[in-house]
Design an enzyme around this catalytic site. Structure first.
Site, PDB file in Angstrom:
ATOM      1  CD  GLU A 122      10.274  40.853  24.830  1.00  0.00           C
ATOM      2  OE1 GLU A 122      10.708  39.869  25.429  1.00  0.00           O
ATOM      3  OE2 GLU A 122      10.318  40.970  23.594  1.00  0.00           O
ATOM      4  CB  SER A 123       9.652  48.761  25.820  1.00  0.00           C
ATOM      5  OG  SER A 123       8.280  48.878  26.122  1.00  0.00           O
TER       6      SER A 123
END
Length: 284
Positions: free
Chosen positions: A44-45
């Site tokens: 994820e970011s």
């Protein structure tokens, strides 16, 4: 634009759950954030924008934007501590789409950090019939824990917590897209939980990508375990995940309250810094 690569829920790099943190993401659109996330291919970011005494955050995985997430918020708070922290322990307020949360971070030795996320209260949203649920994960009904019912729990995202036993965690597989059946019972995601071994497992709903350590799911598991008397009121316990991905992770969980009145759920763990990078160009 600079970003920081950290691993969450592990005390050593190249383990735990990988994350890209953009600590100053002013001006980026959601479409740009999604494209950057797909380019970097971390689990994820998270993209932060300062708003007075707090930060607003948007979280993306490789498929969608998430209204709430655990490991990105903990990782982001530790990055904020590294960049802006004046004391060894600080609390950060981060506003997500689903809710605003507080994360308490502590600076350790050799640049190590720990973070504890207060996910707030838990909601218990029903107990679906378990007759067909086991087959969604290529399991038999006998693989389910007979002492604990399947239950939908939310601390920001709605998880079907499915207690299993024996070797069920190891043999579980998703061979159908779970989006429609989960929606039919009021859930968004599923979290398999071995309450005896204190270990969990979670995949994207299509079963293609297995998550290493799911902070939002761990929060729901903490609330579930407290409701059913498997952990004490406010008792810290360790939940394991990631063994089957080759990236073992440990999450510290606790839930405060009794029965369905779970007032607060905490999820925490170690965060290690792997590197920093800079995007030379942004998506158009």
């Amino acid at each position: 634009m600079q970003y920081h690569h950290v691993d969450v829920f592990s005390s050593r790099p190249y383990s735990g759950n990988s994350l890209a943190v953009f600590a100053q993401a002013d001006g980026l659109t959601g479409a740009q954030m999604a494209q950057i996330t797909k380019e970097l291919r971390h689990f994820e970011s998270i993209f932060l924008v300062p708003q007075g005494p707090m930060w607003t955050a948007r979280v993306f995985d490789l498929l969608d934007e998430l209204d709430f997430a655990g490991h990105p918020v903990i990782g982001a708070a530790c990055v904020l501590h590294a960049l802006h922290g004046l004391a060894d322990e600080q609390t950060w307020t981060i506003q997500l789409k689903a809710r605003t949360v507080g994360v308490t971070t502590r600076r350790g030795s050799r640049g190590r950090y720990t973070g504890v996320l207060d996910q707030g209260p838990a909601a218990f949203l029903g107990r679906p019939d378990s007759a067909s649920i086991a087959s969604w994960f290529s399991l038999r009904p006998s693989d389910l824990d007979p002492d604990l019912p399947p239950e939908i729990v939310s601390t920001g995202l709605r998880y079907l917590v499915l207690p299993v036993r024996g070797t069920a965690l190891e043999s579980a597989r998703i061979t159908i897209d779970l989006g429609i059946p989960l929606d039919g019972i009021g859930a968004q995601f599923a979290y398999l939980l071995d309450a005896r071994q204190m270990e969990g497992r979670h995949w994207n709903n299509d079963g293609v990508v297995e998550d290493v350590a799911t902070g939002s799911g761990a929060g729901c598991a903490a609330a579930y375990l407290r409701r059913h008397g498997r952990i004490g009121d406010g008792e810290a316990a360790t939940l394991h995940q990631g063994r089957f991905t080759g990236r073992p992770s440990q999450m510290t969980i606790a839930a405060f309250g009794e029965g369905e009145d779970i007032r607060s759920v905490h999820v925490g763990g170690d965060v290690v810094f792997v590197g920093t990078g800079r995007l030379r160009e942004l998506p158009q």
